[in-house]
Design a protein around this motif. Structure first.
Motif, PDB file in Angstrom:
ATOM      1  N   THR A 217      33.727 -42.480  47.630  1.00  0.00           N
ATOM      2  CA  THR A 217      35.154 -42.047  47.005  1.00  0.00           C
ATOM      3  C   THR A 217      34.945 -41.123  45.891  1.00  0.00           C
ATOM      4  N   ASN A 230      39.231 -40.991  49.892  1.00  0.00           N
ATOM      5  CA  ASN A 230      40.435 -41.679  49.021  1.00  0.00           C
ATOM      6  C   ASN A 230      39.785 -42.965  48.363  1.00  0.00           C
ATOM      7  N   LEU A 232      39.156 -46.715  47.524  1.00  0.00           N
ATOM      8  CA  LEU A 232      38.943 -47.770  48.469  1.00  0.00           C
ATOM      9  C   LEU A 232      40.202 -48.682  48.039  1.00  0.00           C
ATOM     10  N   THR A 233      40.717 -49.664  48.914  1.00  0.00           N
ATOM     11  CA  THR A 233      41.691 -50.588  48.322  1.00  0.00           C
ATOM     12  C   THR A 233      40.977 -51.998  48.970  1.00  0.00           C
ATOM     13  N   ASP A 234      41.543 -53.008  48.598  1.00  0.00           N
ATOM     14  CA  ASP A 234      41.018 -54.375  48.840  1.00  0.00           C
ATOM     15  C   ASP A 234      41.071 -54.553  50.341  1.00  0.00           C
ATOM     16  N   GLN A 235      42.082 -53.960  51.142  1.00  0.00           N
ATOM     17  CA  GLN A 235      42.282 -54.017  52.775  1.00  0.00           C
ATOM     18  C   GLN A 235      41.158 -53.317  53.298  1.00  0.00           C
ATOM     19  N   ASP A 236      40.588 -52.436  52.532  1.00  0.00           N
ATOM     20  CA  ASP A 236      39.222 -51.344  53.251  1.00  0.00           C
ATOM     21  C   ASP A 236      38.247 -52.277  53.287  1.00  0.00           C
TER      22      ASP A 236
END
Length: 298
Positions: A217, A230, A232-236
């Motif tokens: 990212t 983009n 990262l999210t916790d879900q990623d």
């Protein structure tokens, strides 16, 4: 994880086919996915040399010189296409991996990527889609039938999120890193099983996948000057860890045979695969991925 829509997909090192080829080649492919693991597990249980698995797949086109048409790569132009089309996502992930490893490994050269359906002829022999994604050092190519991602989700309970798929691509590129380092051959040396060289090789590739996720990212694409992906999210991260767990030897053996036999492990347990991906992701340091230097992999 989604791609920056401003990134441009480079398909110059990618080829596609819908099946066909010339017949078996030589060498041993590594990093087979769910299907490959099941085949290897069964081969070991039956006393069959798993190194012969890839070259013994049935090829409906063998010897015919016929190669069915593959996916149209002209559909892959931007990050927006990668977010919508799974084949483009594989190619774009490869672009991102090339960008990251070019900055973090001296002398990095890009592998080839081959998208195929049903059957493919490789420098390591012929392989069907049942083998799952794999890397062939003989031709420095990572092979993907994107139908594997459906199997990973529907049959083995992995998340269907983008980073679950991208983790698989990053793992196979990890084997390319090992090939460039001259360490990939260690997979076939010495003891095997839960603490053997084969498992250590696969867990190191998981760690390298985590290193890629650490930098993906913030690494900017040359020519566009935008990050490949983009933030990262916790879900990623949960998606990637779910994929790592889904292809753990213990989980696959339990589902395939009803029991767990660490002596025939080839890739490591679900917990180990998650651990080493996390090590790479949290540190961003390829030197922390030396699975051969630690007595305890778990």
């Amino acid at each position: 994880m989604t791609f920056n829509e401003g990134m441009r997909i480079d398909t110059s090192t990618t080829s596609t086919s819908g099946g066909g080829g010339r017949g078996p080649g030589r060498g041993l492919a590594v990093g087979g996915g769910v299907g490959g693991l099941l085949i290897v597990v069964v081969a070991l249980l039956l006393g069959v040399d798993p190194s012969s698995v890839l070259s013994q797949q049935d090829n409906p086109y063998a010897g015919s010189g016929v190669e069915a048409p593959g996916f149209d790569l002209s559909q892959c132009r931007t990050g927006a296409d990668a977010n919508e089309i799974v084949q483009c996502r594989v190619v774009a992930t490869g672009n991102s991996l090339d960008g990251v490893w070019a900055q973090h490994m001296q002398g990095y050269t890009r592998p080839h990527v081959r998208l195929f359906t049903d059957y493919v002829d490789t420098g390591c022999g012929g392989a069907t889609s049942d083998v799952g994604p794999f890397y062939c050092p003989a031709d420095q190519t990572a092979y993907f039938d994107t139908g594997f991602f459906d199997v990973l989700r529907d049959q083995f309970g992995s998340s269907g999120g983008p980073l679950a798929q991208e983790y698989v691509v990053a793992h196979e590129f990890g084997h390319h890193i090992q090939n460039l380092q001259g360490t990939l051959g260690r997979a076939q040396q010495g003891a095997q099983g839960a603490t053997g060289a084969g498992v250590r090789t696969e867990l190191q590739a998981d760690c390298y996948a985590g290193v890629w996720a650490h930098y993906a990212t913030i690494t900017k694409q040359e020519g566009t000057d935008v990050p490949f992906l983009n933030p990262l999210t916790d879900q990623d991260i949960a998606d990637a860890l779910s994929a790592a767990a889904a292809v753990g030897d213990d989980r696959i053996q339990k589902q395939a045979t009803g029991r767990v036999n660490p002596e025939s492990w080839t890739h490591g347990s679900s917990e180990q695969r998650q651990k080493w991906f996390t090590t790479g992701y949290q540190t961003g340091d390829p030197n922390k991925c030396d699975t051969f230097a630690v007595p305890d992999l778990g």
